[in-house]
Design an enzyme around this catalytic site. Structure first.
Site, PDB file in Angstrom:
ATOM      1  CD  GLU A  53      46.439  18.987  -9.865  1.00  0.00           C
ATOM      2  OE1 GLU A  53      47.207  18.848 -10.021  1.00  0.00           O
ATOM      3  OE2 GLU A  53      45.749  18.365  -8.547  1.00  0.00           O
ATOM      4  CB  CYS A  87      45.666  15.556 -11.669  1.00  0.00           C
ATOM      5  SG  CYS A  87      44.734  15.188  -9.799  1.00  0.00           S
ATOM      6  CB  ALA A 157      61.105  22.348  27.477  1.00  0.00           C
ATOM      7  CB  THR A 198      60.807   9.938  27.262  1.00  0.00           C
ATOM      8  OG1 THR A 198      62.199  10.277  27.284  1.00  0.00           O
ATOM      9  CG2 THR A 198      59.859  10.913  27.307  1.00  0.00           C
ATOM     10  CG  LEU A 206      53.652  10.956  23.158  1.00  0.00           C
ATOM     11  CD1 LEU A 206      54.592   9.768  22.734  1.00  0.00           C
ATOM     12  CD2 LEU A 206      54.562  12.184  23.485  1.00  0.00           C
TER      13      LEU A 206
END
Length: 330
Positions: A53, A87, A157, A198, A206
């Site tokens: 705004e 706003c 995947a 992992t 990442l």
């Protein structure tokens, strides 16, 4: 033109802030004069910066026109002092007589208070124009404030026979073209999460490297595993946090961390154990499953299994098929 047309423009503008406004929502604003001409527009460009705004009002060259205009915004104008002033107060001060709002703000500090300020000032306010589209755009922000947790996207995947890799071995499954899309996904979420196994076995970075965008915050869900100091997650490309957990309460520390640190969306990239934990706990909003239709492993680490899920979209990229799943509502 109809209010829906102007709200579509608000949504179009708002989406330009994708990846940069979190934990704030994406907001666009247009100002229309009596001749149905847009004389000002703006959007929230980055967290901490001026709201939509403010930018839209600033773009109007002749401010005297504002007293006969309609302001359109996809989310209720804020009513509290945060990084910027309210706003709703600015709209009142500028003498804008009509405001059309896509949806109420679910944030507890707003939640209808902005609309109340406008109406008390005698401004005509209409709420609920293209509300479903407005909710979809800010589903991350809305989930965080309505469910008190981040919007969670699962991604993995798999081979055509349902494996995501071999124990202790890093295997490339998705096509390079799909990898670019995955980096785009990373840029759209505030944080990215993997399990400690992992982090150690695959040693991923990442980050967003193949598209233009902001690197997500890196979260490592750790269950008493020492993390070597030479892992790529320790580089200076993005902030990295280790969330300690236990097998009995593995995801509650993650939820609490996100609440405390105002992380409104997380892309969970693995591994299989971590992904399955989210699925079993029912803590997910989307699952993006990439299947290489030309690759089989015959044995290895089985891909996660989705329960009570329905596919809403299928994308073909080279040898890969990408399916988007959402939880079935009981």
């Amino acid at each position: 033109m109809t209010p829906e047309v102007y709200m579509n423009r608000c949504l179009e503008l708002a989406s330009k802030g994708g990846g940069y406004t979190a934990p704030n929502p994406m907001v666009g604003c247009v100002i229309v004069n009596e001749e149905n001409k847009i004389i000002g527009e703006g959007y929230h460009q980055a967290y901490g910066g001026p709201h939509a705004e403010v930018n839209a009002i600033a773009s109007v060259k002749d401010k005297t026109q504002l007293k006969n205009c309609t302001l359109y915004v996809n989310l209720e104008p804020c009513s509290h002092y945060g990084k910027t002033p309210p706003c709703a107060n600015l709209i009142v001060e500028m003498g804008i007589p009509r405001v059309v709002v896509g949806m109420k703000d679910p944030h507890e500090k707003v939640a209808g208070k902005g609309i109340e300020i406008l109406r008390r000032a005698g401004i005509e306010v209409k709420v609920g124009v293209k509300e479903n589209a407005c909710r979809e755009l800010n589903k991350r922000f809305i989930t965080f404030h309505e469910k008190q947790r981040p919007y969670i996207v699962l991604k993995w995947a798999q081979t055509v026979d349902g494996f995501i890799g071999q124990p202790g071995e890093k295997i490339k499954i998705s096509h390079s073209e799909t990898d670019v899309l995955v980096h785009q996904w990373r840029s759209e979420e505030q944080a990215i999460l993997i399990g400690s196994h992992t982090a150690i076995n695959d040693n991923p970075e990442l980050t967003v490297r193949w598209v233009k965008g902001k690197n997500p915050i890196r979260l490592i869900l750790n269950n008493n595993s020492p993390l070597p100091p030479n892992l790529k997650i320790w580089n200076n490309e993005a902030a990295t946090y280790v969330i300690e957990s236990s097998p009995n309460d593995s995801l509650q520390p993650f939820i609490q961390f996100c609440r405390t640190n105002h992380i409104i969306s997380v892309l969970v990239e693995g591994g299989a154990y971590t992904l399955q934990n989210f699925i079993h706990a029912g803590l997910w909003d989307e699952a993006r499953v990439i299947t290489n239709t030309k690759l089989s492993l015959h044995t290895g680490v089985k891909a996660p299994t989705l329960h009570l899920a329905k596919s809403s979209q299928t994308i073909s990229m080279s040898e890969d098929i990408i399916e988007i799943f959402h939880p079935e509502k009981l």
